[in-house]
Design a protein around this motif. Structure first.
Motif, PDB file in Angstrom:
ATOM      1  N   VAL A  25      27.825  34.594  44.954  1.00  0.00           N
ATOM      2  CA  VAL A  25      29.174  34.209  45.381  1.00  0.00           C
ATOM      3  C   VAL A  25      30.027  33.826  44.180  1.00  0.00           C
ATOM      4  O   VAL A  25      31.184  34.248  44.059  1.00  0.00           O
ATOM      5  N   ILE A  26      29.464  33.062  43.270  1.00  0.00           N
ATOM      6  CA  ILE A  26      30.218  32.649  42.086  1.00  0.00           C
ATOM      7  C   ILE A  26      30.584  33.863  41.236  1.00  0.00           C
ATOM      8  O   ILE A  26      31.708  33.972  40.736  1.00  0.00           O
ATOM      9  N   SER A  27      29.660  34.817  41.078  1.00  0.00           N
ATOM     10  CA  SER A  27      29.966  35.989  40.256  1.00  0.00           C
ATOM     11  C   SER A  27      31.035  36.862  40.896  1.00  0.00           C
ATOM     12  O   SER A  27      31.781  37.550  40.203  1.00  0.00           O
ATOM     13  N   LEU A  28      31.153  36.812  42.230  1.00  0.00           N
ATOM     14  CA  LEU A  28      32.169  37.611  42.921  1.00  0.00           C
ATOM     15  C   LEU A  28      33.570  37.025  42.785  1.00  0.00           C
ATOM     16  O   LEU A  28      34.543  37.663  43.186  1.00  0.00           O
ATOM     17  N   LEU A  29      33.697  35.836  42.214  1.00  0.00           N
ATOM     18  CA  LEU A  29      35.018  35.278  41.974  1.00  0.00           C
ATOM     19  C   LEU A  29      35.763  36.069  40.901  1.00  0.00           C
ATOM     20  O   LEU A  29      36.989  36.098  40.891  1.00  0.00           O
ATOM     21  N   ASP A  30      35.021  36.754  40.023  1.00  0.00           N
ATOM     22  CA  ASP A  30      35.623  37.595  38.997  1.00  0.00           C
ATOM     23  C   ASP A  30      36.037  38.924  39.619  1.00  0.00           C
ATOM     24  O   ASP A  30      35.246  39.585  40.287  1.00  0.00           O
ATOM     25  N   LYS A  31      37.302  39.316  39.412  1.00  0.00           N
ATOM     26  CA  LYS A  31      37.838  40.524  40.048  1.00  0.00           C
ATOM     27  C   LYS A  31      37.113  41.785  39.568  1.00  0.00           C
ATOM     28  O   LYS A  31      36.828  42.680  40.367  1.00  0.00           O
ATOM     29  N   THR A  32      36.801  41.871  38.295  1.00  0.00           N
ATOM     30  CA  THR A  32      36.112  43.050  37.761  1.00  0.00           C
ATOM     31  C   THR A  32      34.736  43.203  38.405  1.00  0.00           C
ATOM     32  O   THR A  32      34.335  44.303  38.800  1.00  0.00           O
ATOM     33  N   THR A  33      34.014  42.109  38.510  1.00  0.00           N
ATOM     34  CA  THR A  33      32.689  42.139  39.131  1.00  0.00           C
ATOM     35  C   THR A  33      32.798  42.539  40.592  1.00  0.00           C
ATOM     36  O   THR A  33      32.019  43.352  41.093  1.00  0.00           O
ATOM     37  N   ARG A  34      33.775  41.974  41.271  1.00  0.00           N
ATOM     38  CA  ARG A  34      33.986  42.293  42.682  1.00  0.00           C
ATOM     39  C   ARG A  34      34.269  43.781  42.859  1.00  0.00           C
ATOM     40  O   ARG A  34      33.690  44.439  43.723  1.00  0.00           O
ATOM     41  N   SER A  35      35.140  44.335  42.023  1.00  0.00           N
ATOM     42  CA  SER A  35      35.460  45.768  42.107  1.00  0.00           C
ATOM     43  C   SER A  35      34.228  46.624  41.837  1.00  0.00           C
ATOM     44  O   SER A  35      33.994  47.628  42.515  1.00  0.00           O
ATOM     45  N   SER A  36      33.432  46.217  40.871  1.00  0.00           N
ATOM     46  CA  SER A  36      32.213  46.955  40.532  1.00  0.00           C
ATOM     47  C   SER A  36      31.223  46.940  41.691  1.00  0.00           C
ATOM     48  O   SER A  36      30.632  47.963  42.028  1.00  0.00           O
ATOM     49  N   VAL A  37      31.060  45.775  42.316  1.00  0.00           N
ATOM     50  CA  VAL A  37      30.142  45.657  43.453  1.00  0.00           C
ATOM     51  C   VAL A  37      30.629  46.518  44.613  1.00  0.00           C
ATOM     52  O   VAL A  37      29.837  47.211  45.272  1.00  0.00           O
TER      53      VAL A  37
END
Length: 128
Positions: A25-37
């Protein structure tokens, strides 16, 4: 005593899962990480859909990949044998080289000795 161990093991496993979920959840706060996921998830879903529609295609891909791996392993094996043979050949070169050097030295020494025996005494002083 087994019950305590089982409870501790269960708590440990739950703690790991909670920690992993919190980290995700914490890593998904980053937009780049979210887009990659999101893009990775979409690609995974597309792969699953294509497998469901045509499982033989996936089987063909697996067979092709397996064949490529087999061929690569065979090539690596052949290369390893070749390298091993060359190493063995290189191990034999120093004794052969030493033998050739000794023969050359003996031939030169014999030639010099023959030349000294054939030359007059006054010329031997100039050749040294």
């Amino acid at each position: 005593m087994n019950e305590k161990y089982g409870v501790k093991k269960s708590i440990f496993l739950k703690s790991i899962l909670i920690g992993a979920a919190a980290g995700a959840v914490i890593s998904l706060l980053d937009k780049t990480t979210r887009s990659s996921v999101i893009s990775s998830g979409k690609g995974c879903i597309q792969e699953m859909k294509s497998f469901v529609k045509d499982p033989s295609l996936s089987l063909t891909k697996v067979c092709d990949t397996t064949e490529q791996i087999r061929m690569t392993i065979e090539q690596i094996t052949e290369d390893a044998v070749f390298i091993s043979q060359k190493v063995e050949e290189l191990k034999e070169i120093p004794p052969q080289l030493a033998h050739a050097v000794i023969e050359t030295k003996d031939a030169i020494t014999a030639e010099i000795t023959n030349n000294r025996n054939e030359e007059p005494d006054d010329l031997q002083l100039h050749t040294v």
